[in-house]
Scaffold this active site. Structure first.
Site, PDB file in Angstrom:
ATOM      1  N   ASP A 535       0.820  -1.125  -0.163  1.00  0.00           N
ATOM      2  CA  ASP A 535      -0.007   0.113  -0.074  1.00  0.00           C
ATOM      3  C   ASP A 535       0.900   1.244   0.015  1.00  0.00           C
ATOM      4  O   ASP A 535       2.211   1.261   0.265  1.00  0.00           O
ATOM      5  CB  ASP A 535      -0.775  -0.136   1.333  1.00  0.00           C
ATOM      6  N   GLU A 615      22.981 -22.297 -17.262  1.00  0.00           N
ATOM      7  CA  GLU A 615      22.114 -21.429 -16.771  1.00  0.00           C
ATOM      8  C   GLU A 615      23.028 -20.188 -16.027  1.00  0.00           C
ATOM      9  O   GLU A 615      22.446 -19.072 -16.163  1.00  0.00           O
ATOM     10  CB  GLU A 615      21.459 -22.245 -15.527  1.00  0.00           C
TER      11      GLU A 615
END
Ligand code: GLA
Length: 728
Positions: A535, A615
């Site tokens: 928020d 990777e």
């Protein structure tokens, strides 16, 4: 001047670059709301008010025999309960007598340079010359009560903030039972209410509903703003789309219980209010005392949701977030949580950090499990000192080794919670919220500390400072892993128990503020089981928030999509994690996981020591790519090119405001035999300019009006990032 007082027609008009907001003091000194919407010339909009005898609509005493004058239908700035406005109210009091009827009348107003601030609560800020403040003081009729309505106008940001200060000038206590931060009335039309609902691991789904007669509301009584509903809502004219239509945003700068209620009334007027949820709120205001509501930030866009989002993105970045990372990219981090969970040693962590540093990752974050006796969820919270046995060294030594790699170092805390199996709880069982005589609800095996109490916060503050001083940590992840229940504060008298949840939030903000004052360079990442406290209040202290505990890139696309309606990319914590994904079991290509996390703060959350050389090369490449494009990602305008599920792919774009550069990301979400061609129109470019995309040149007009044809996906969830650069 952004605030204009017209003495003749007694209007107060607030002007931002794109909107106008007006109120008027009428002959009865009622403060009417006359207009909010597209920016207009100065004019008295009270001509729109439809005065009629509506039946069963009472008339204030001083209206005498005028049956057309009724608070029940008049658009007002701050409607009160109990005196003839039977719609939803913003303020409800109870006096010592037990009565609660209240009418407010205008007393005075003041226009000030700059933007007001609210003591102890988050609020937007601006330079003196960037904003103005209006304070309208209203007087209660039944008691000596002053209600100061605060308006902050930030014209360049198209933001109008609201907050209220209630002041008891009488000689007896007044109880506040509902004190909302904002109320907005619209006299005609119909609106859609757009809200952002969800659950743990699936936050901020978009819900759009036409308002029906009656009240539609969203809110939280969980003590945090919650995964379930977000304290940001939009009222939109029917048909409003990304690019077109009028819409109003209401963002509540508060991290606790909230409520937003939208009402479509008997004569098709709309009222929306937003503020602290009244269910668990009752504030005793003693004579001479003031109560400050949290702030709500309003914005209007006449050009659809996209522009509304940009207004909030810019306002949050420039007028709400603070600290060194307000204007610069946060370090690319690796967090050990999904890599090790509770199972690690200091050596293991160092190995992870070392490999990450070699690939260009800039910060190592040690998540849960480094403190007290914490090898599972069941114990240790509240004991914020390192488990040296587990680490094999002190926290200072571990941090020094990681700093020695040229990396920053971060630590996880959950300051507001306590495990019953902890030294803290054994010493101070009454510091946790518990209702006398009943066993409290446990959440993730833990209880919630009463952060309204100074001594509780002081204890946690001291513990945290000792660790931060020793480790010289650069970052903390501030987590909060349960909902608040059993609210009862051992430090409050019975008549003040209704204050405990709000005092808790004030305590949370106080502790965050104290830490930032002592460590001004500290980066705090908010978290609440992922996005359970995402928020605007939290963003004042923590400029980034872990968006969700769900790291599945495909789910993340819709979580980040919903989040983007109010919150900018720079605030969204997003990491690449291992596959099969730990939350969904889904397998998504590594490149796609990287592309999705780049629409956030970007980092990794996996055991890098277990990755293959191939990777790791991908990590190195992604890190380099994010660094290269971070300016357009962070500072570009955000375009939601598709809604999740709308097409066989999902796409978004960040484009520099000057149209010089853009980055488009596309993820294939559905494979089909004999696939149809997928076309995507781009945004934010300059029609006359020539752009280079993947080695080919196109006029901006072609890219925007006709679009590009996307490559055909060769495998599930394949993704593409297109960098678009103006060359001419
Ligand atoms: C919460 C957070 C996670 C992780 C765990 C640790 O669920 O959202 O990211 O920190 O707690 O217990």
């Amino acid at each position: 001047m952004a605030i204009i007082w017209n003495q003749n027609d007694r209007t107060l008009t607030l002007q931002t670059d794109g909107s106008t907001y007006q109120m008027k003091i009428d002959n009865h000194n009622v403060l009417l709301h006359t207009y909010y919407g597209k920016r207009t010339e100065l004019f008295d909009y009270s001509y729109l008010i439809d005065h009629r005898d509506r039946g069963f609509a009472g008339n204030p005493y001083d209206a005498e025999r005028d049956k057309t004058y009724t608070l029940d239908t008049l658009p007002q700035e701050y409607p009160c309960f109990g005196s003839g406005d039977f719609r939803n109210s913003a303020l409800k009091l109870r006096y010592g007598s037990g009565a609660s009827a209240l009418e407010l009348r205008y007393l005075k107003h003041e226009i000030l340079p700059g933007k007001y601030r609210i003591p102890g609560l988050p609020s937007m800020f601006a330079d003196e010359d960037e904003a103005n403040t209006l304070i309208v003081t209203m007087k209660g009729d039944a008691a000596e009560l002053l209600v100061h309505l605060y308006y902050g106008v930030i014209p360049g940001a198209d933001i109008i903030t609201r907050a209220v200060v209630l002041e008891n000038c009488s000689s007896e206590a007044i109880y506040l039972e509902k004190a909302m931060s904002v109320s907005l009335d619209f006299q005609y039309g119909s609106y859609d209410l757009v809200t952002f609902y969800g659950r743990h691991c699936m936050e901020r789904n978009v819900c759009r509903e036409k308002l029906r007669h009656g009240i539609q509301s969203v809110g939280s009584t969980r003590g945090a703003s919650s995964h379930q509903q977000n304290p940001f809502v939009i009222l939109a004219e029917p048909g409003t789309s990304e690019e077109r239509g009028g819409c109003y945003g209401l963002s509540f700068l508060y991290s606790g219980d909230f409520k937003s209620e939208a009402e479509w009334d008997q004569i098709n007027q709309t009222r929306i209010v937003m503020g602290i949820h009244p269910a668990n709120f009752r504030w005793k205001l003693e004579p001479g005392e003031q109560f400050h509501t949290p702030e709500a930030a309003l914005s209007y866009s006449g050009e659809g949701f996209r522009k509304l989002s940009w207004n909030y993105h810019d306002a949050i970045r420039n007028h709400l977030c603070r600290g060194p990372y307000r204007d610069k990219r946060a370090p690319i981090l690796i967090n050990n949580w999904e890599g090790t969970y509770f199972d690690f040693t200091g050596e293991k962590l160092f190995e992870m950090a070392k490999e990450a540093a070699e690939l260009g990752i800039e910060m190592f974050v040690l998540d849960d499990g480094w403190f007290g006796v914490r090898n599972s969820e069941t114990g240790g919270l509240g004991d914020w000192y390192a488990n040296e046995k587990k680490l094999g060294c002190t926290i200072g030594e571990l941090a020094a080794r990681i700093h020695g790699l040229g990396m920053k170092f971060g630590l996880w805390f959950e300051p507001e919670c306590v495990s019953e199996d902890s030294d803290l709880y054994r010493a101070h069982p009454d510091w946790a919220f518990t209702v006398p005589g009943r066993k409290p609800m446990r959440g993730r095996y833990q209880l919630v500390l009463d952060f309204g109490r100074d001594e509780v916060r002081e204890h946690i503050f001291r513990q945290m400072c000792a660790v931060l001083d020793q480790s010289k940590a650069d970052y903390i992840k501030w987590d909060f892993n349960r909902s608040v229940s059993d609210v009862y504060s051992a430090s409050l008298t019975a008549d003040r128990q209704g204050e405990a949840t709000h005092r808790y939030v004030l305590g949370l903000y106080d502790l965050l503020e104290r830490l930032l004052a002592r460590y001004p360079d500290l980066l705090i990442e908010g978290c609440c089981g992922g996005g359970g406290r995402f928020d605007a209040g939290m963003l004042h202290y923590a400029p980034q928030i872990w968006c969700s505990d769900n790291t599945d890139a495909i789910n993340r696309m819709s979580i980040q999509y919903g989040t983007s309606f109010c919150y900018p990319v720079s605030t969204m914590g997003a990491h690449v994690s291992a596959c099969p994904n730990h939350q969904t079991g889904r397998v998504v290509p590594f490149a796609t996981r990287g592309a999705v996390a780049m629409a956030g703060t970007f980092g990794y959350e996996l055991d890098i020591t277990k990755m293959t050389a191939e990777e790791k090369e991908e990590v190195r490449e992604q890190v380099a790519r994010f660094k290269k494009y971070c300016d357009v990602i962070r500072n570009g305008r955000y375009y939601r090119l598709t809604a999740p599920g709308e097409k066989s792919f999902h796409a978004w774009e960040m484009a520099k405001a000057d149209g010089s550069e853009a980055l488009v990301t596309v993820v294939s979400t559905m494979l089909e035999g004999n696939p149809l061609g997928c076309y995507l129109k781009l945004c934010g470019l300059i029609p006359e300019k020539i752009y280079e995309v993947a080695g080919r040149r196109y006029p901006g007009a072609a890219l925007m009006n006709c679009g590009v044809i996307l490559p055909t996906a060769q495998y599930e969830y394949q993704s593409w990032q297109f960098h678009i650069q103006a060359v001419d």
